[in-house]
Design an enzyme around this catalytic site. Structure first.
Site, mmCIF file in Angstrom:
data_model
loop_
_atom_site.group_PDB
_atom_site.id
_atom_site.type_symbol
_atom_site.label_atom_id
_atom_site.label_comp_id
_atom_site.label_asym_id
_atom_site.label_seq_id
_atom_site.Cartn_x
_atom_site.Cartn_y
_atom_site.Cartn_z
ATOM 1 N N LYS A 175 0.853 -1.188 0.000
ATOM 2 C CA LYS A 175 0.000 0.000 0.000
ATOM 3 C C LYS A 175 0.891 1.240 0.000
ATOM 4 C CE LYS A 175 -1.755 2.715 3.084
ATOM 5 N NZ LYS A 175 -1.645 3.987 2.347
ATOM 6 N N GLU A 249 10.309 1.234 9.923
ATOM 7 C CA GLU A 249 11.358 2.202 9.573
ATOM 8 C C GLU A 249 10.743 3.580 9.724
ATOM 9 O OE1 GLU A 249 14.403 1.527 9.100
ATOM 10 O OE2 GLU A 249 14.272 -0.640 8.869
ATOM 11 N N CYS A 283 14.403 10.860 5.856
ATOM 12 C CA CYS A 283 14.559 10.430 7.254
ATOM 13 C C CYS A 283 15.999 10.510 7.718
ATOM 14 C CB CYS A 283 14.010 9.024 7.422
ATOM 15 S SG CYS A 283 14.679 7.893 6.189
ATOM 16 N N GLU A 380 11.179 15.968 14.088
ATOM 17 C CA GLU A 380 11.524 15.889 12.671
ATOM 18 C C GLU A 380 10.785 17.003 11.917
ATOM 19 O OE1 GLU A 380 9.966 12.338 10.692
ATOM 20 O OE2 GLU A 380 11.918 12.051 9.769
#
Ligand code: NAD
Length: 477
Positions: A175, A249, A283, A380
């Site tokens: 997905k 992850e 990331c 982040e």
């Protein structure tokens, strides 16, 4: 551009059962230009059933050579389709067209690596560990792997997941992110004649309905997510009900620890490239510079000049180095974080504003002097924003580098080999570069410590995540 807007399930293209669709938006203009299926629980059930059927009717016991040959063919088909995939990915994500071909090259290399790895899986040697018995280990596939991908590297993340999962003998339901589904659908199209029907399924839809239904489905054995920490936590909680395996992850907040004896020009070049690559939506982005007192001021000035020199523009323009952010929402998040950092006393050395006009552009930004506990250091940003902090000594540099919830990637810049290794050993990140930031290879693992996740992508360690070890113990006497 793609004509496939339906789900790819059991080897056929099927619209969402209730007929709903989601728009796909061009981040450079803000306009919708395609529609894909908006899948729900019934579509998920179809896809998992198809995958389960394919797994049980042969793929789960196919020889390593069969799996490897199929992955090699997929790699070849993707390589031959590079121009098309690059165009799809660039427009859907807003990536500069000129910078995107290496992502296809890397995806192809990943798949070829996993094709080879499928044929050389290893375990401890069989033997008589108890007198009168022979023990042997089998590395078996899990069954159906639900693979949930993010929007920042849709094509590469799809490859990092389908490669090890298929190499290990699982059937998969992929997905992609609802924001960036087009290259995953193209990969399904390329794979259609390569894998038996049902081995590789792709369904599109959002996280709340489609993703959550996949995670809850009893036919799924492992959920592999690349996404935000909060999504990872939600998936871990949901998976606990049926004790599904999880492979996560998640986000990062990479420190770039720079000592006085570092090569200043190399640091500036490295951060210019890996702090702003993919508009900072990465990331592992070199986003959090922690600099020694003697180099700090020159670094802030040099980085500000380098960031300001980046060519911001339309992804299709070959001169463009920095494209738009993926969505209006993402740009708002970035702008809000920079504004709050400024309100809290940090200084904006360059940038710090949205780019007027159509599309979701944000200026390449350098923020200096933010406090260690502040939001812009702790969370982040996922935009073209680099912070620079001044540390007092090595102990503080290490403490600040480690002083976040994340632990994905980091770099250390110094000409002192002993210090490089000492600091690399002391910081809690899954990848540590010395005197560089960013390069990855298929043979080496990529994954996070702490809240950056569970498990590794790429390398033989990724295959382990998609297998169970079985101990067979034979009485011989
Ligand atoms: P996201 O978590 O919002 O979405 C990721 C995927 O999860 C999407 O497909 C989404 O539809 C799905 N999803 C959302 N909620 C779900 C739920 N409750 N159940 C099931 N699925 C759900 O992440 P994003 O914004 O698409 O991607 C950016 C994030 O990904 C960043 O945090 C980035 O650091 C991270 N990332 C990590 C790596 C890595 O290797 N560690 C690589 C790339 C991106």
């Amino acid at each position: 551009m793609t004509t496939n807007r339906a789900n790819f399930i059991g080897g056929t293209w099927r619209a969402a059962i209730d007929g709903r669709t989601d728009p796909v938006t061009d981040p450079a203009t803000g306009e919708a230009y395609a529609e894909v299926a908006s899948s729900g629980a019934a579509d998920v059930d179809d896809a998992v059933t198809a995958a389960r059927g394919a797994f049980e009717s042969g793929w789960g016991t196919a020889s390593p050579a069969t799996r490897a040959t199929a992955l090699m063919k997929l790699a070849d088909a993707i390589e031959a389709d590079t121009d098309h995939l690059v165009a799809l990915e660039s427009r859907n994500v807003g990536k500069p067209l000129a910078a995107t071909p290496p992502e296809v090259e890397f995806l192809v290399d990943n798949l070829r690596f996993f094709a080879g790895a499928a044929r050389s899986m290893s375990t401890q040697a069989p033997g008589e560990y108890l007198t009168g018995y022979t023990s042997l280990l089998r590395r078996e596939p899990l069954g159906v792997a639900a693979l949930i991908a993010p929007w920042n590297y849709p094509m590469m993340m799809a490859g990092w997941k389908i490669g090890p999962a298929l190499a290990a003998g699982n059937a998969v339901v992929l997905k992609p992110s609802e924001l960036t589904p087009l290259t995953a659908l193209r990969i399904a199209e390329l794979a259609a004649d390569i894998f038996p029907a049902g081995v590789l399924n792709v369904i599109t839809g959002d996280g709340e309905h489609c993703g959550a239904s996949l995670v809850a489905h009893p036919g799924v054995a492992i959920v592999s997510l690349t996404g935000e920490v909060s999504t990872g936590k939600a998936i871990m909680r949901a998976a606990a009900d049926s004790m599904k395996r999880v492979h996560l992850e998640l986000g990062g907040k990479a420190p770039v620890v720079v000592f006085d004896d570092a090569d200043l020009e190399a640091v500036i070049a490295g951060v210019k490239l890996f702090g702003y690559y993919n508009a900072g939506q990465d990331c592992t982005a070199a986003t959090r510079v922690i600099a020694a007192p003697g180099i700090h001021d020159d670094l802030v000035a040099g980085l500000a000049e380098a960031a300001a020199s980046l060519v911001v523009g339309a992804p299709a323009d070959p001169a463009t180095e920095l494209g738009p952010l993926v969505s209006a929402e993402q740009r708002e998040r970035v702008a809000g974080m920079v504004a709050r950092a400024s309100d809290q006393g940090a200084s904006i050395a360059t940038g710090g504003g949205i780019v007027a006009g159509a599309g979701f552009y944000y200026q390449p930004t350098v923020v200096a002097g933010a406090a260690q506990g502040s939001e812009i250091i702790q969370r982040e940003v996922f935009g073209p924003v680099v912070t620079v902090q001044r540390f007092a000594d090595e102990a503080q540099a290490i403490a600040w580098a480690n002083g976040v919830d994340y632990g994905l990637a980091a770099s250390v810049w110094t000409s002192d080999v002993g210090r490089a290794l000492r600091v690399a050993n002391a910081i809690q990140f899954g990848t540590v570069w010395v005197n560089d930031h960013g390069p990855l290879v298929s043979e080496m693992p990529h994954g996070g410590f702490k809240q950056s996740g569970v498990g590794k992508d790429m390398s033989v360690y990724a295959i382990e995540a998609y297998t169970e070890l079985k101990h067979v113990m034979i009485k011989t006497a």
